[in-house]
Write a protein that holds these residues in place. Sequence first.
Motif, PDB file in Angstrom:
ATOM      1  N   ILE A  68       0.862  -1.182   0.000  1.00 44.83           N
ATOM      2  CA  ILE A  68       0.000   0.000   0.000  1.00 44.83           C
ATOM      3  C   ILE A  68       0.898   1.231   0.000  1.00 44.83           C
ATOM      4  N   PRO A  69       0.907   2.007  -1.083  1.00 38.72           N
ATOM      5  CA  PRO A  69       1.791   3.189  -1.136  1.00 38.72           C
ATOM      6  C   PRO A  69       1.537   4.151   0.024  1.00 38.72           C
ATOM      7  N   ASP A  70       2.618   4.632   0.610  1.00 40.28           N
ATOM      8  CA  ASP A  70       2.563   5.680   1.655  1.00 40.28           C
ATOM      9  C   ASP A  70       1.649   5.304   2.819  1.00 40.28           C
ATOM     10  N   LEU A  71       1.631   4.029   3.172  1.00 39.70           N
ATOM     11  CA  LEU A  71       0.720   3.551   4.213  1.00 39.70           C
ATOM     12  C   LEU A  71       0.874   4.309   5.522  1.00 39.70           C
ATOM     13  N   THR A  72       2.097   4.565   5.929  1.00 40.55           N
ATOM     14  CA  THR A  72       2.322   5.120   7.266  1.00 40.55           C
ATOM     15  C   THR A  72       2.101   6.628   7.340  1.00 40.55           C
ATOM     16  N   THR A  73       1.920   7.290   6.174  1.00 44.97           N
ATOM     17  CA  THR A  73       1.810   8.751   6.206  1.00 44.97           C
ATOM     18  C   THR A  73       0.500   9.293   5.622  1.00 44.97           C
ATOM     19  N   ARG A  74      -0.209   8.522   4.808  1.00 45.59           N
ATOM     20  CA  ARG A  74      -1.428   9.034   4.175  1.00 45.59           C
ATOM     21  C   ARG A  74      -2.623   8.899   5.123  1.00 45.59           C
ATOM     22  N   PRO A  75      -3.723   9.580   4.869  1.00 45.94           N
ATOM     23  CA  PRO A  75      -4.916   9.413   5.712  1.00 45.94           C
ATOM     24  C   PRO A  75      -5.432   7.970   5.657  1.00 45.94           C
ATOM     25  N   VAL A  76      -5.734   7.396   6.821  1.00 46.07           N
ATOM     26  CA  VAL A  76      -6.125   5.987   6.924  1.00 46.07           C
ATOM     27  C   VAL A  76      -7.424   5.870   7.712  1.00 46.07           C
ATOM     28  N   PHE A  77      -8.301   5.002   7.226  1.00 50.37           N
ATOM     29  CA  PHE A  77      -9.482   4.579   7.973  1.00 50.37           C
ATOM     30  C   PHE A  77      -9.347   3.087   8.261  1.00 50.37           C
ATOM     31  N   ALA A 110     -14.703  11.867   2.001  1.00 45.76           N
ATOM     32  CA  ALA A 110     -14.199  12.489   0.771  1.00 45.76           C
ATOM     33  C   ALA A 110     -13.313  13.708   1.029  1.00 45.76           C
ATOM     34  N   GLN A 111     -13.424  14.295   2.202  1.00 47.47           N
ATOM     35  CA  GLN A 111     -12.613  15.489   2.484  1.00 47.47           C
ATOM     36  C   GLN A 111     -11.149  15.153   2.747  1.00 47.47           C
ATOM     37  N   TYR A 112     -10.845  13.853   2.861  1.00 45.16           N
ATOM     38  CA  TYR A 112      -9.467  13.440   3.133  1.00 45.16           C
ATOM     39  C   TYR A 112      -8.838  12.924   1.837  1.00 45.16           C
ATOM     40  N   ALA A 113      -8.074  13.776   1.192  1.00 45.01           N
ATOM     41  CA  ALA A 113      -7.466  13.425  -0.095  1.00 45.01           C
ATOM     42  C   ALA A 113      -6.455  12.293   0.070  1.00 45.01           C
ATOM     43  N   ASN A 114      -6.447  11.395  -0.914  1.00 53.56           N
ATOM     44  CA  ASN A 114      -5.494  10.277  -0.952  1.00 53.56           C
ATOM     45  C   ASN A 114      -5.668   9.307   0.215  1.00 53.56           C
ATOM     46  N   ALA A 115      -6.863   9.264   0.801  1.00 51.56           N
ATOM     47  CA  ALA A 115      -7.096   8.370   1.934  1.00 51.56           C
ATOM     48  C   ALA A 115      -7.207   6.920   1.467  1.00 51.56           C
TER      49      ALA A 115
END
Length: 391
Positions: free
Chosen positions: A25-34, A86-91
């Motif tokens: 998963i690209p950028d797992l540790t830094t991107r918005p996550v649910f 949807a307000q969290y880009a690249n989540a």
Amino acid sequence: MHQALSESLRQQLLAIAALAEEPAIPDLTTRPVFILSPASLLGTTHGPQIAKSTTGLVAVVDDMSCEAVIHGAPRWSSMDFLQRAAQYANAVAIDFSESPADRSHMAELCRRASIPKEDCVIAQAQLGMVSVYETVGDYRLKTLERLDDFLRLADRFADHHSRATLYANLLFRLTYDRSYMLQTWANPIEEYFSSYAAPSTFRLGSQEHYCDCGAFQGPIVSKFLGATNYHYKSITAFEPDRANFEVLERISALPLENFRPVNKAVSSRKQTLRFMETGTVSSYVSAAGTATVQTTKLDDELEKLTFLKMDVEGFESKTLQGASRLITNQRPRIAACVYHYAHDLLDVVSQLDKSVDDYHLRLRQHNGSYYYDLILYASPITGVEAPAWAA
């Protein structure tokens, strides 16, 4: 149906193994996550570590809990997720759901919210987390190392369902995609043996000498009593965890005839080992254990054996080694867990081959959402019925 499915899964397996690409998963540790389904068994077990490893955890999605915060993040309902994600880009959403209904719900939820959904096992692998006792990545690499052995074993199985089950399990190991296993998922109620009219595992006889290795607090012993209507010859149940054993000893409000609980672990020889005593289904031998446990050989404990059930946290092949006399002379049916380590299935079959050379083998996956409950069924006769000496 299973023949066509088996061939299709085999071809998919060969194609994916040839690529040897590990999902990530690209950028797992830094991107918005649910986190989806944080209160499932998988979510409870592995969710907290993933939550701590990601700096962008936004919320967890759970419609059943009353808690405002789970794994250190605010709990959202499905409707909250649809309205706010949807307000969290690249989540990205990490899915811990287990049942087919929950998994379908989460897939549809993410589709409507236009949020990509990734499986929790991919995240576990990427963060170096365990599968059962090995890391997810090591489990995958060890499967690839002996893939040819697994493929050869598939040809020995007595039915197409078994072959399809193995291929689906191997595909899951390599891709971290749990949906493969749902295609071959066997009824969890029939695990080890069944009371159904047309069982797919084993049917019990009324003359069974039953041995339960890894008896925990006795759920399979209770199932055995119900399946035989209390008509059996003997029950021997091994459980090394002291807290579990105390419950096992009190399993029945009625005195049980020829029932012998044993507070030992089973292995290939007698010795004292360090033991991680948890009072759960996951107590296990470990050098870091806070307790000690005495191991024993089944050959030293039993004279009669018609049915052997094993769930001993990776000690199944050692248990068979310590039961070589019984297996050769008594020819019991065997239901063995083969999922704790990547090579368990190969090791158990190899050890069984040293005692008998004519057993019929079947494989069933009784958990369609994780590594758990892959069971090898081995019998001296074809089919599911009890042999004459146990009928």
